[in-house]
Structure formats: structure tokens, C-alpha cells
Design a protein around this motif. Structure first.
Motif, mmCIF file in Angstrom:
data_model
loop_
_atom_site.group_PDB
_atom_site.id
_atom_site.type_symbol
_atom_site.label_atom_id
_atom_site.label_comp_id
_atom_site.label_asym_id
_atom_site.label_seq_id
_atom_site.Cartn_x
_atom_site.Cartn_y
_atom_site.Cartn_z
ATOM 1 N N LYS A 36 0.866 -1.119 -0.024
ATOM 2 C CA LYS A 36 0.146 0.037 0.099
ATOM 3 C C LYS A 36 0.972 1.245 0.142
ATOM 4 O O LYS A 36 2.211 1.184 0.236
ATOM 5 C CB LYS A 36 -0.983 0.192 1.163
ATOM 6 C CG LYS A 36 -0.035 0.156 2.498
ATOM 7 C CD LYS A 36 -0.833 0.478 3.868
ATOM 8 C CE LYS A 36 0.093 1.113 4.936
ATOM 9 N NZ LYS A 36 -0.502 1.664 5.792
ATOM 10 N N ARG A 37 0.240 2.221 -0.362
ATOM 11 C CA ARG A 37 1.306 3.467 -0.614
ATOM 12 C C ARG A 37 1.258 3.968 0.979
ATOM 13 O O ARG A 37 0.208 4.530 1.710
ATOM 14 C CB ARG A 37 0.323 4.683 -0.989
ATOM 15 C CG ARG A 37 0.943 6.044 -1.534
ATOM 16 C CD ARG A 37 1.538 5.685 -2.963
ATOM 17 N NE ARG A 37 2.690 6.787 -3.062
ATOM 18 C CZ ARG A 37 3.841 6.363 -3.506
ATOM 19 N NH1 ARG A 37 3.993 5.286 -3.933
ATOM 20 N NH2 ARG A 37 4.874 6.987 -3.540
ATOM 21 N N VAL A 38 2.591 4.027 1.547
ATOM 22 C CA VAL A 38 2.848 4.406 2.856
ATOM 23 C C VAL A 38 2.984 6.130 2.674
ATOM 24 O O VAL A 38 3.630 6.601 1.920
ATOM 25 C CB VAL A 38 4.084 3.862 3.370
ATOM 26 C CG1 VAL A 38 3.883 2.316 3.673
ATOM 27 C CG2 VAL A 38 5.359 4.081 3.048
ATOM 28 N N ARG A 39 2.875 6.746 3.764
ATOM 29 C CA ARG A 39 2.642 8.360 3.579
ATOM 30 C C ARG A 39 3.850 8.888 4.193
ATOM 31 O O ARG A 39 4.128 10.071 3.677
ATOM 32 C CB ARG A 39 1.400 8.465 4.388
ATOM 33 C CG ARG A 39 0.295 8.105 3.920
ATOM 34 C CD ARG A 39 -0.980 9.116 4.285
ATOM 35 N NE ARG A 39 -2.231 8.312 3.555
ATOM 36 C CZ ARG A 39 -2.434 8.374 2.228
ATOM 37 N NH1 ARG A 39 -1.579 8.923 1.557
ATOM 38 N NH2 ARG A 39 -3.478 7.781 1.906
ATOM 39 N N GLY A 40 4.372 8.353 5.180
ATOM 40 C CA GLY A 40 5.810 8.909 5.698
ATOM 41 C C GLY A 40 5.920 8.713 6.971
ATOM 42 O O GLY A 40 5.464 7.753 7.498
ATOM 43 N N ALA A 41 6.599 9.459 7.903
ATOM 44 C CA ALA A 41 7.008 9.193 9.318
ATOM 45 C C ALA A 41 6.169 9.162 9.976
ATOM 46 O O ALA A 41 5.975 8.607 11.274
ATOM 47 C CB ALA A 41 7.870 10.284 9.716
ATOM 48 N N GLY A 42 4.602 9.707 9.809
ATOM 49 C CA GLY A 42 3.555 9.658 10.650
ATOM 50 C C GLY A 42 2.761 8.343 10.698
ATOM 51 O O GLY A 42 2.139 7.998 11.575
ATOM 52 N N ASP A 43 3.365 7.329 10.031
ATOM 53 C CA ASP A 43 2.706 5.849 9.686
ATOM 54 C C ASP A 43 3.269 4.894 10.876
ATOM 55 O O ASP A 43 4.670 4.685 10.535
ATOM 56 C CB ASP A 43 3.000 5.627 8.395
ATOM 57 C CG ASP A 43 1.962 4.553 7.943
ATOM 58 O OD1 ASP A 43 1.622 3.531 8.917
ATOM 59 O OD2 ASP A 43 1.589 4.441 6.910
ATOM 60 N N THR A 44 2.862 4.687 11.833
ATOM 61 C CA THR A 44 3.298 3.960 12.826
ATOM 62 C C THR A 44 2.629 2.230 12.854
ATOM 63 O O THR A 44 2.844 1.655 13.804
ATOM 64 C CB THR A 44 2.927 4.217 14.395
ATOM 65 O OG1 THR A 44 1.478 4.600 14.442
ATOM 66 C CG2 THR A 44 3.643 5.797 14.396
#
Ligand SMILES: C[S@@+](CC[C@H](N)C(=O)[O-])C[C@H]1O[C@@H](n2cnc3c(N)ncnc32)[C@H](O)[C@@H]1O
Length: 275
Positions: A36-44
Motif C-alpha cells: 500500500k502507499r505509505v505516507r511517511g514518518a507519521g505512519d506507525t
């Protein structure tokens, strides 16, 4: 390992081969592994064990200088996603300049038939077929490239004829309104100096002979017999071929020769329009 941790790990690991693009490559590979498309540092979100293994293997392939697009198995061109493999050139943003000019000419001149020679993945011909509905033939000398073009046309629902041909050799007696070509145009000696990544693309797609102009010379000799009256030939060129390629077409009677720049301001497309 969370997505955030995976991004940091991959970015650090990739900095050796990807340089400034390390974060972009890391995000693409973590997205590939996570499915899936991960968004960046906010994705935990936590990665599963299988996803971690996929990521490790993808990062190792990239560290061995495999192009990102070969690992992903696909790349975008003109808003569509194309399958790519080591059998075809990876579609480049520079080439969108040619596709955009072709789309403009199709609309302005009401062109109804297109032959995309040196088609590779089919990215030029397929995107034009999808965007304008033009009747399209895709052709290449390489059967392996044509198989990728065929799969792309099928996946994207583009109605294209697929023809193996050494330039125009299989098209005797046929004429088209528009011919597009992004031929191999790098001089043989220069090919040897390209990055490890580019050298993993097919030599047949890169090597334009001693001075890079071999295929253009053959196109210049042959194209007239395959164009309808009022038709056009659009070719991508190397950034330093803005004089040498048009010179091969000078003297063509009743033809207007135009040079078009890409978004970086480099000479990129030669357009030959029959008046
Ligand atoms: C630079 S790649 C372009 C691929 C695609 N059109 C693109 O823009 O991404 C050049 C293509 O020309 C093909 N090619 C090389 N020599 C050829 C020839 N003599 N006749 C037809 N195709 C040829 C190669 O197989 C390769 O797929």
C-alpha cells in the motif's frame, strides 16, 4: 518494525546508491513491501514478518544497483502505470514531451492512424491510443520488448496492433498519419560510461551506433514512404542532438522541421510535418 522505522532504516541503507533520492526510493520500496502507499514518518503501523523480508530483499537488490523500476516491476508514464522489465527501456519523464506534442498534433490535424516504432514498453503508443482513441500500431525489433508492450496494451485496455519489425521493414505498402519514435541514440562509447543502473537496461534500447545517429539516418531515408500526405514524424533526441538530427532531414521537400524542448529546457523532440 513500524512503517516509520522501516522508512528510516531503508533511507539510511540506500543513501550509498540512491544519494539524494534515498528517501524517495525508501518510500517506494516500503510501499512495495507493505502492499500500500505509505505516507511517511507519521505512519506507525507494524510491518508483518513477510513484509519485512520483502523489504530487506528489495533493499538488497537496489544496493546491487538494480533500478528501482525493475524491483517495483512497473512505472508511470502520462498518468498510466506500465509494466517494466529488463527487456524494455524504463519510461522517462523526458519522453512525455514527445507524447504531449503528438497528442496536440492528433487533435489539431485530426490524425486517425499512428505507428509507434521502437515502441519498447509501448508507453508512447499506448498512452496516445488511450488518450485520443487513434488507431495504433506498436512495433519493435525485439520480440521480448513486444511481449511487454502486448501485456501493457492488454492491462490498460488499449486497442493496438503489435508488429515485430526492423524499423519500417514489415510495413511495406502501408501509410500512417503520424509516426512516433524514441530510438536508441547514445553513442556506443558513451554507453560504456553510463551508470550501473542504466547499463541494466537493454543495450538495444540505448546504443545508437558510433555517433548515436545510426537509427535516425535510416529513419530519414525511409519514413517518407510510410506517411500520408499532411502527416508528421515525431522523434525524441538526445539533449545534444538538436542540430545533428534535424540536419539529416533537411532537404525533405514540403516538410516543416521543428525542435521542441523538454521541461528542463533541453532540445528533446524533432517534429517533421508534411505540409
Ligand atoms: C530508447 S528505447 C524506447 C522505448 C520506448 N519507446 C520509450 O520511449 O520508452 C528504443 C527501442 O528501440 C528498439 N529498437 C532498436 N533498434 C531497432 C530497430 N532497428 N528497429 C526497431 N526497433 C528497434 C529497442 O528494442 C528499444 O525497445
Amino acid at each position: 518494525m513500524t512503517v516509520r522505522e522501516a522508512l528510516n532504516w531503508a533511507k539510511n541503507a540506500l543513501s550509498a546508491v540512491s544519494g539524494e533520492d534515498a528517501f524517495v526510493d525508501a518510500r517506494e520500496l516500503v510501499s512495495f513491501a507493505a502492499g500500500k502507499r505509505v505516507r511517511g514518518a507519521g505512519d506507525t503501523e507494524e510491518l508483518t514478518e513477510a513484509q519485512k523480508k520483502t523489504l530487506e530483499s528489495a533493499v538488497n537488490r537496489r544496493l546491487a544497483h538494480e533500478p528501482l523500476q525493475h524491483i517495483l516491476g512497473e512505472w508511470d508514464f502520462m498518468g498510466l502505470t506500465f509494466i517494466v522489465s529488463p527487456d524494455v527501456l524504463i519510461p522517462r519523464q523526458d519522453t512525455e514531451t514527445l507524447a504531449e506534442e503528438a497528442e496536440r498534433l492528433i487533435a489539431e490535424r485530426g490524425y486517425r492512424t499512428l505507428l509507434d516504432i521502437c515502441t519498447g514498453s509501448g508507453c508512447i503508443g499506448i498512452s496516445l491510443q488511450k488518450r485520443t482513441g487513434i488507431r495504433t500500431a506498436l512495433s519493435d525489433i525485439s520480440p521480448a520488448a513486444l511481449e511487454i508492450a502486448r501485456r501493457n496494451a492488454e492491462n490498460l485496455g488499449a486497442d493496438c496492433e503489435i508488429v515485430q519489425s526492423d524499423l519500417f521493414s514489415a510495413f511495406g505498402g502501408r501509410k500512417f498519419d503520424l509516426i512516433t519514435a524514441n530510438p536508441p541514440y547514445i553513442p556506443t562509447e558513451t554507453v560504456k560510461t553510463l551508470s550501473e543502473e542504466v547499463k541494466k537496461e537493454p543495450l538495444l534500447a540505448l546504443d545508437g551506433g558510433a555517433d548515436g545517429l545510426c537509427i535516425y539516418r535510416r529513419i530519414a531515408k525511409g519514413y517518407g514512404a510510410f506517411l500520408n500526405e499532411g502527416g508528421a514524424l515525431l522523434m525524441e533526441i538526445g539533449f545534444d542532438q538538436g542540430k545533428s538530427v534535424p540536419a539529416l532531414f533537411e532537404g525533405a521537400r514540403g516538410a516543416e522541421i521543428k525542435l521542441i524542448k523538454d521541461i528542463s529546457g533541453n532540445d528533446r523532440v524533432v517534429s517533421i510535418t508534411l505540409l
